[in-house]
Design a protein around this motif. Structure first.
Motif, PDB file in Angstrom:
ATOM      1  N   ALA A 178      -5.469   6.612   2.735  1.00 27.49           N
ATOM      2  CA  ALA A 178      -6.113   7.924   2.703  1.00 27.49           C
ATOM      3  C   ALA A 178      -5.097   9.028   2.476  1.00 27.49           C
ATOM      4  O   ALA A 178      -5.441  10.096   1.953  1.00 27.49           O
ATOM      5  N   ALA A 179      -3.852   8.790   2.869  1.00 32.04           N
ATOM      6  CA  ALA A 179      -2.792   9.788   2.704  1.00 32.04           C
ATOM      7  C   ALA A 179      -1.448   9.083   2.792  1.00 32.04           C
ATOM      8  O   ALA A 179      -1.293   8.117   3.544  1.00 32.04           O
ATOM      9  N   ALA A 180      -0.474   9.579   2.027  1.00 34.63           N
ATOM     10  CA  ALA A 180       0.875   8.996   2.021  1.00 34.63           C
ATOM     11  C   ALA A 180       1.901  10.114   2.032  1.00 34.63           C
ATOM     12  O   ALA A 180       1.827  11.040   1.223  1.00 34.63           O
ATOM     13  N   GLY A 181       2.850  10.037   2.948  1.00 30.87           N
ATOM     14  CA  GLY A 181       3.870  11.065   3.056  1.00 30.87           C
ATOM     15  C   GLY A 181       4.876  11.006   1.928  1.00 30.87           C
ATOM     16  O   GLY A 181       5.084   9.969   1.296  1.00 30.87           O
ATOM     17  N   VAL A 182       5.501  12.147   1.668  1.00 36.22           N
ATOM     18  CA  VAL A 182       6.583  12.240   0.676  1.00 36.22           C
ATOM     19  C   VAL A 182       7.855  12.629   1.414  1.00 36.22           C
ATOM     20  O   VAL A 182       7.881  13.617   2.154  1.00 36.22           O
ATOM     21  N   ASN A 183       8.912  11.853   1.217  1.00 35.41           N
ATOM     22  CA  ASN A 183      10.190  12.073   1.894  1.00 35.41           C
ATOM     23  C   ASN A 183      11.303  12.290   0.880  1.00 35.41           C
ATOM     24  O   ASN A 183      11.188  11.898  -0.289  1.00 35.41           O
ATOM     25  N   LEU A 184      12.399  12.864   1.367  1.00 32.45           N
ATOM     26  CA  LEU A 184      13.582  12.970   0.502  1.00 32.45           C
ATOM     27  C   LEU A 184      14.039  11.600   0.027  1.00 32.45           C
ATOM     28  O   LEU A 184      14.576  11.457  -1.087  1.00 32.45           O
ATOM     29  N   PHE A 185      13.814  10.593   0.849  1.00 32.59           N
ATOM     30  CA  PHE A 185      14.186   9.236   0.454  1.00 32.59           C
ATOM     31  C   PHE A 185      13.418   8.812  -0.793  1.00 32.59           C
ATOM     32  O   PHE A 185      13.934   8.075  -1.630  1.00 32.59           O
ATOM     33  N   ASP A 186      12.164   9.270  -0.929  1.00 32.62           N
ATOM     34  CA  ASP A 186      11.379   8.950  -2.119  1.00 32.62           C
ATOM     35  C   ASP A 186      12.035   9.514  -3.377  1.00 32.62           C
ATOM     36  O   ASP A 186      12.003   8.883  -4.433  1.00 32.62           O
ATOM     37  N   LEU A 187      12.602  10.709  -3.260  1.00 33.95           N
ATOM     38  CA  LEU A 187      13.259  11.311  -4.410  1.00 33.95           C
ATOM     39  C   LEU A 187      14.437  10.462  -4.867  1.00 33.95           C
ATOM     40  O   LEU A 187      14.652  10.255  -6.069  1.00 33.95           O
ATOM     41  N   LEU A 203      12.733  -1.562   0.537  1.00 34.26           N
ATOM     42  CA  LEU A 203      12.970  -0.695  -0.614  1.00 34.26           C
ATOM     43  C   LEU A 203      12.451  -1.262  -1.924  1.00 34.26           C
ATOM     44  O   LEU A 203      11.899  -0.538  -2.753  1.00 34.26           O
ATOM     45  N   GLU A 204      12.632  -2.544  -2.154  1.00 41.30           N
ATOM     46  CA  GLU A 204      12.476  -3.070  -3.506  1.00 41.30           C
ATOM     47  C   GLU A 204      11.092  -3.649  -3.794  1.00 41.30           C
ATOM     48  O   GLU A 204      10.920  -4.393  -4.755  1.00 41.30           O
ATOM     49  N   LEU A 205      10.105  -3.292  -2.989  1.00 39.67           N
ATOM     50  CA  LEU A 205       8.746  -3.717  -3.289  1.00 39.67           C
ATOM     51  C   LEU A 205       8.236  -2.999  -4.531  1.00 39.67           C
ATOM     52  O   LEU A 205       8.538  -1.828  -4.757  1.00 39.67           O
ATOM     53  N   SER A 206       7.421  -3.677  -5.316  1.00 35.75           N
ATOM     54  CA  SER A 206       6.912  -3.083  -6.547  1.00 35.75           C
ATOM     55  C   SER A 206       5.775  -2.105  -6.283  1.00 35.75           C
ATOM     56  O   SER A 206       5.479  -1.250  -7.125  1.00 35.75           O
ATOM     57  N   VAL A 207       5.114  -2.228  -5.122  1.00 34.45           N
ATOM     58  CA  VAL A 207       4.068  -1.292  -4.705  1.00 34.45           C
ATOM     59  C   VAL A 207       4.318  -0.940  -3.248  1.00 34.45           C
ATOM     60  O   VAL A 207       4.513  -1.823  -2.408  1.00 34.45           O
ATOM     61  N   LYS A 208       4.329   0.358  -2.961  1.00 30.23           N
ATOM     62  CA  LYS A 208       4.488   0.772  -1.567  1.00 30.23           C
ATOM     63  C   LYS A 208       3.353   1.728  -1.195  1.00 30.23           C
ATOM     64  O   LYS A 208       2.228   1.579  -1.660  1.00 30.23           O
ATOM     65  N   ALA A 209       3.625   2.703  -0.354  1.00 31.46           N
ATOM     66  CA  ALA A 209       2.552   3.460   0.286  1.00 31.46           C
ATOM     67  C   ALA A 209       1.857   4.473  -0.623  1.00 31.46           C
ATOM     68  O   ALA A 209       0.695   4.822  -0.384  1.00 31.46           O
ATOM     69  N   GLY A 259       6.962   5.462  -1.790  1.00 29.33           N
ATOM     70  CA  GLY A 259       6.224   5.817  -0.580  1.00 29.33           C
ATOM     71  C   GLY A 259       6.493   4.871   0.580  1.00 29.33           C
ATOM     72  O   GLY A 259       6.376   3.651   0.434  1.00 29.33           O
ATOM     73  N   PHE A 260       6.829   5.459   1.730  1.00 27.15           N
ATOM     74  CA  PHE A 260       7.117   4.677   2.924  1.00 27.15           C
ATOM     75  C   PHE A 260       6.076   4.873   4.022  1.00 27.15           C
ATOM     76  O   PHE A 260       5.906   4.012   4.866  1.00 27.15           O
ATOM     77  N   ASP A 261       5.388   6.022   4.027  1.00 23.80           N
ATOM     78  CA  ASP A 261       4.420   6.357   5.074  1.00 23.80           C
ATOM     79  C   ASP A 261       2.995   6.212   4.560  1.00 23.80           C
ATOM     80  O   ASP A 261       2.646   6.834   3.549  1.00 23.80           O
ATOM     81  N   ALA A 262       2.183   5.462   5.275  1.00 25.75           N
ATOM     82  CA  ALA A 262       0.780   5.324   4.896  1.00 25.75           C
ATOM     83  C   ALA A 262      -0.116   5.590   6.089  1.00 25.75           C
ATOM     84  O   ALA A 262       0.190   5.178   7.218  1.00 25.75           O
ATOM     85  N   ALA A 263      -1.221   6.279   5.839  1.00 23.31           N
ATOM     86  CA  ALA A 263      -2.285   6.432   6.824  1.00 23.31           C
ATOM     87  C   ALA A 263      -3.595   6.089   6.131  1.00 23.31           C
ATOM     88  O   ALA A 263      -3.822   6.499   4.988  1.00 23.31           O
ATOM     89  N   GLY A 264      -4.438   5.314   6.811  1.00 23.38           N
ATOM     90  CA  GLY A 264      -5.694   4.924   6.183  1.00 23.38           C
ATOM     91  C   GLY A 264      -6.461   3.950   7.040  1.00 23.38           C
ATOM     92  O   GLY A 264      -6.318   3.927   8.275  1.00 23.38           O
ATOM     93  N   THR A 265      -7.243   3.113   6.389  1.00 25.84           N
ATOM     94  CA  THR A 265      -8.149   2.201   7.079  1.00 25.84           C
ATOM     95  C   THR A 265      -7.848   0.764   6.691  1.00 25.84           C
ATOM     96  O   THR A 265      -7.681   0.457   5.501  1.00 25.84           O
ATOM     97  N   ILE A 277      -1.702   3.749  10.941  1.00 25.18           N
ATOM     98  CA  ILE A 277      -0.556   4.254  10.195  1.00 25.18           C
ATOM     99  C   ILE A 277       0.445   3.108  10.067  1.00 25.18           C
ATOM    100  O   ILE A 277       0.487   2.209  10.920  1.00 25.18           O
ATOM    101  N   GLY A 278       1.231   3.139   9.009  1.00 27.86           N
ATOM    102  CA  GLY A 278       2.201   2.076   8.827  1.00 27.86           C
ATOM    103  C   GLY A 278       3.428   2.545   8.075  1.00 27.86           C
ATOM    104  O   GLY A 278       3.386   3.541   7.337  1.00 27.86           O
ATOM    105  N   LEU A 279       4.514   1.824   8.280  1.00 28.30           N
ATOM    106  CA  LEU A 279       5.776   2.103   7.605  1.00 28.30           C
ATOM    107  C   LEU A 279       6.104   0.953   6.665  1.00 28.30           C
ATOM    108  O   LEU A 279       6.222  -0.195   7.096  1.00 28.30           O
ATOM    109  N   VAL A 280       6.220   1.259   5.392  1.00 29.60           N
ATOM    110  CA  VAL A 280       6.611   0.270   4.388  1.00 29.60           C
ATOM    111  C   VAL A 280       8.119   0.388   4.217  1.00 29.60           C
ATOM    112  O   VAL A 280       8.614   1.226   3.454  1.00 29.60           O
ATOM    113  N   ALA A 281       8.871  -0.424   4.950  1.00 36.07           N
ATOM    114  CA  ALA A 281      10.307  -0.196   5.081  1.00 36.07           C
ATOM    115  C   ALA A 281      11.145  -0.849   3.980  1.00 36.07           C
ATOM    116  O   ALA A 281      12.289  -0.451   3.769  1.00 36.07           O
TER     117      ALA A 281
END
Length: 309
Positions: free
Chosen positions: A34-43, A94-100, A65-71, A88-92
């Motif tokens: 439902a929502a995913a945070g944006v961090n400097l790490f994403d940049l 780095l090298e996953l092809s799909v993240k939050a 994307g590392f931060d996810a909120a949803g169902t 909420i969850g943390l996709v920690a």
């Protein structure tokens, strides 16, 4: 639905692509985001600069994307979460092809916690990476009752949580931020305030004779912040390749976030108790992610940017 939209990066700006919807395996949950945070790490991930610091390999694309909120909408074997739960969850990794930053994301159940009640998904998406980074940095710094701690970048997303969590642990906090943020950081619990741009070490030592017990350097001041630490104290950096030499017997470490469901659940309890402040600056749709990245890179935000699929 067999395909979904997701953001990838690795060699420049974020790109919105269509990929197969992932499937939860044993010990995993799939979250309808439902929502995913944006961090400097994403940049840094999107630009591909982490490889320069030996943090990741040089790849053409990473999921963003590392931060996810949803169902929760699918669970694997051995998982206690149920379909329909708000989490909420943390996709920690780095090298996953799909993240939050996608319509769906698969996360290890050990990186997921119940979402805080009474808060929107947008607000909840600001929690995982920054709170866990702050929590784990404070552990490494030994922040506890009566200990003195310097937090640089105290008005930022991680810095604000550092101030609040350290204060909750009973530490006495000196905060470095811009002059206009003094009221904000004192409201978060800082006992002392040092305007950014001053001689940090001299200013801190005038407030805390002999220097602070530890510093968490969210603003990457490096040696300027190290000089504010007492002999034999602790210095925690939050970025790769920026930790200074441990002069005067100071214990220098770099802390990266890691997934920890128990810590995340405790953070949720603090949020629900009104003890942690969730700050949202702006929201963007997935197809405006490049604008969100540019806004974050420009600086000056006093809250998190959040993407909405």
């Amino acid at each position: 639905m067999t395909n979904m939209r997701a953001l990838i990066g690795g060699s420049g700006a974020p790109q919105l692509v269509e990929v197969p919807v992932p499937t939860a395996g044993p010990g995993q949950v799939r979250i309808k985001v439902a929502a995913a945070g944006v961090n400097l790490f994403d940049l840094a991930v999107a630009a591909g600069t982490l490889a320069d610091h030996g943090v990741a390999r040089k790849l053409d694309s990473y999921g963003l994307g590392f931060d996810a909120a949803g169902t929760v909408d699918q669970v694997g074997d051995g998982v206690a979460f149920r379909v329909g739960e708000e989490v909420i969850g943390l996709v920690a990794r780095l090298e996953l092809s799909v993240k939050a930053q996608a319509e769906y994301v698969v996360v290890d159940a050990s990186a997921v916690a119940r979402a805080p009640r009474g808060f929107t998904a947008v607000e909840a998406a600001t929690i995982p990476l920054n709170t866990l980074t702050a929590w784990q940095a404070l552990d490494r710094a030994g922040a506890g009752p009566g200990r003195t701690l310097l937090v640089t970048g105290a008005a930022g997303a991680v810095g604000g949580y550092l101030v609040e969590l350290a204060t909750l642990r009973g530490a006495r906090v000196a905060a470095v931020a811009s002059a206009g943020d003094e009221e904000l950081v004192r409201g978060l619990g800082a006992e002392w305030f040092v305007p950014r741009g001053d001689n940090v070490a001299s200013s801190v030592r005038a407030l805390v004779p002999g220097g602070v017990d530890a510093v968490v350097d969210a603003a990457v001041l490096g040696l300027a912040a190290l000089d504010a630490v007492r002999d034999g104290g602790a210095f925690v950096a939050l970025s790769a390749g920026v930790a200074p030499v441990g002069l005067r017997g100071i214990d220098v470490a770099t802390v990266f976030f890691r997934a920890d469901a128990a810590q995340l659940a405790e953070v949720v309890r603090l949020v629900e108790g009104g003890l942690l402040t969730l700050r949202v600056a702006e929201t963007y749709p997935l197809d405006k992610a490049a604008e969100a990245h540019a806004r974050l890179a420009a600086g000056g935000l006093r809250g998190r940017l959040v993407l909405i699929p």
